[in-house]
Design an enzyme around this catalytic site. Structure first.
Site: not given
Length: 284
Positions: A39-42, A201, A227, A229, A233
């Protein structure tokens, strides 16, 4: 102690690695499914807590999870990183948000998000902002809640337009620093936020300051990606931490590209603990 407050999403990440992404109607073989916190916030709260621990920057998280194992896992991960999770609400009868992530051999990803409990986070869940130096926001929670937080903050508001969606002009008016990637910047077009960071990037980022009429280019570190991902964030969290610590935006962006580089060298959406070796290698 300066404080970063993250108002955002908490998800369970379901991740499959594969050699390449499938085309429309195509099935490809993948490796074993892994389930982890995201989750972006977490992700932002975890990264901010780990990066801010040595800089006197505390971190709090506001969000919503379901009363399920996924929710407990992601909340516990945020708490274990050192962030305050007292304002993470538990919604009975609602599933925790879920992200289905595919990662290819180059480390690039595709992500589909089911919002679950994140969609229930409302303005009534927001705390007072008395001790907050920087508020970070993204768009995996309802836009009215994002707008209410930005308007009520009375402090530096850092907005990430991700996942991209049209937002009311009032939200941009209440934003102090906008962080977008190249694709999001193109979709947004002209905007009234005087200070912004456009991430590129492996090419680093550009820091725009309309008040000073300057554009500063910040080069990225060269690393072998594992990765991507969660790298955005980690970048956003790093900007928030350094702004809370008193840096200007260009210096914060220089720090953030190094944090983003660290994030892409490990698998998973959340920044791992940052040891002395990593701080030295990445200049953190």
């Amino acid at each position: 102690m300066s404080r970063v407050l993250v108002v955002g999403s908490l998800n369970a990440d379901l991740v499959v690695r594969t050699e390449r992404f499938p085309g429309p109607g195509e099935t490809v073989a993948g490796e074993d499914l892994t389930v982890g916190p995201g989750g972006k916030g977490a992700n932002q709260a975890v990264a901010a807590a780990r990066l801010g621990a040595g800089a006197g920057v505390g971190v709090g998280m506001v969000g919503a999870i379901g009363d399920d194992d996924h929710g407990r896992t992601v909340r516990d991960a945020v708490a274990a990183a050192g962030a305050d999770v007292d304002r993470v609400a538990v919604r009975a009868g609602t599933a925790t948000g879920t992200a289905v992530i595919t990662v290819d051999a180059a480390g690039d990803n595709t992500i589909v998000v089911s919002p679950g409990a994140n969609a229930t986070l409302g303005p009534e869940d927001l705390p007072a902002f008395d001790d907050v130096a920087v508020l970070t926001l993204c768009l995996e929670i309802p836009t009215p809640t994002v707008l209410a937080a930005a308007r009520a903050a009375g402090t530096t508001v850092l907005l990430n337009l991700s996942p991209y969606a049209p937002v009311p002009p009032e939200l941009l008016d209440a934003t102090d620093v906008l962080v977008v990637n190249e694709h999001e910047a193109a979709l947004l077009g002209e905007h009234p936020v005087p200070r912004s960071v456009v991430t590129r990037g492996a090419a680093g980022c550009e820091v725009h300051d309309a008040d000073r009429d300057t554009v500063s280019t910040v080069e990225a570190m060269r690393v072998e990606p594992v990765d991507t991902t969660g790298s955005g964030d980690a970048f956003l969290a790093a900007v928030a931490v350094r702004l809370a610590a008193g840096d200007d935006l260009v210096d914060a962006a220089r720090y953030a590209v190094r944090a983003g580089a660290l994030a892409v060298t490990v698998a998973g959406a959340q920044l791992p603990p940052v040891g002395d070796d990593e701080r030295i290698r990445f200049g953190l």
